[in-house]
Design an enzyme around this catalytic site. Structure first.
Site, PDB file in Angstrom:
ATOM      1  N   SER A 137       0.871  -1.284  -0.045  1.00  0.00           N
ATOM      2  CA  SER A 137       0.082  -0.008   0.007  1.00  0.00           C
ATOM      3  C   SER A 137       0.883   1.342  -0.020  1.00  0.00           C
ATOM      4  CB  SER A 137      -0.947  -0.138   1.158  1.00  0.00           C
ATOM      5  OG  SER A 137      -1.453   1.193   1.451  1.00  0.00           O
ATOM      6  N   TYR A 150      -1.903   0.525  10.715  1.00  0.00           N
ATOM      7  CA  TYR A 150      -1.937  -0.251   9.367  1.00  0.00           C
ATOM      8  C   TYR A 150      -0.576   0.384   8.799  1.00  0.00           C
ATOM      9  CZ  TYR A 150      -3.652  -0.849   4.548  1.00  0.00           C
ATOM     10  OH  TYR A 150      -3.815  -1.157   3.175  1.00  0.00           O
TER      11      TYR A 150
END
Length: 252
Positions: A137, A150
């Site tokens: 990501s 995250y």
């Protein structure tokens, strides 16, 4: 006759994983779909087979190391592994974040990727032309407020990819990292906010065209199908409306 190359996709029950399975199957791979939700991957496998391609479903929790090791015994050789299983939980600041959420994100995104990669690396090497895709990501490249857990997990996944590439250079296995920015799928934000659809909708509010699962799957398929000597080390893909993790053009 040349055997059909096999591609394993983790987290294939929805979103980017499911879209990648469809596109790799259409590109000529026999896809093996893994996820915890048996009904979802079996339905997807049936859909792909009915379309004239080849797919098999295998129920798997990537954080269960013993189950992953058993799964890997099915493969003598393997062409492609797409490490897609992962996800986000919560958007609390570091000061009040739940350690259980941080732990679960690390276990799924990092340890899950480690488990599957370690188990299948011998078969990928044996193929003589293997490819490992790690779907990280843009959170693995820079941080943002409320994303600490995250971001930490995705940084770990990014470093895993970078380190593995250094360690296996000279073997017939590529390591590709694809790092998407804002992708609107049916479950990512809803899962992150534990079913709160109002909070999930705000993530994409005013963004005319966030990425779709198909956009990312197309990117993965393109990278995988480059000639064997071509390695796409890191491919960052964002919607045009997103300049960074914290700079997004919104019309409203």
């Amino acid at each position: 006759m040349t055997a059909t190359p096999i591609a394993v996709i983790t987290g294939a029950s929805s979103g980017i994983g499911a879209a990648t399975a469809r596109q790799l199957a259409a590109a000529g791979y026999r896809v093996v779909l893994t996820a915890r939700r048996k009904d979802r991957i079996e339905a997807l496998a049936a859909e792909i087979n009915e379309a004239g391609h080849q797919a098999t479903a295998y129920t798997l929790d990537v954080t269960d190391r013993d189950a992953v090791a058993e799964f890997a015994t099915a493969f003598r050789t393997l062409a492609v592994l797409v490490n897609n299983a992962g996800g986000a939980l919560g958007a609390d600041p570091v000061a009040t974040g739940d350690p259980a959420d941080w732990r679960q994100m690390y276990e799924t995104n990092v340890i899950g990727t480690l488990n599957v990669t370690q188990a299948l690396l011998p078969a990928l090497t044996e193929s003589g032309d293997g490819t490992i895709v790690i779907l990280s990501s843009t959170a693995g490249l820079s941080t943002y407020e409320g994303g600490g857990g995250y971001v930490a997990a995705k940084h770990g996944e990014h470093v895993l990819a970078e380190t593995l590439r250094l360690e296996i250079v000279g073997t017939p296995v590529r390591v590709i990292e694809v790092a998407p920015g804002m992708v609107k799928t049916e479950e990512f934000a809803t899962t992150r906010f534990r079913g709160d659809t109002e909070k999930a909708a705000k993530v994409y509010a005013g963004v005319e065209a966030p990425l779709t699962a198909d956009d990312v799957a197309d990117t993965i398929t393109w990278a995988v199908t480059r000639p064997s000597h071509v390695n796409i080390d890191l491919l960052v893909v964002r919607p045009r409306a997103q300049a960074s993790n914290s700079k997004v053009h919104r019309t409203t």
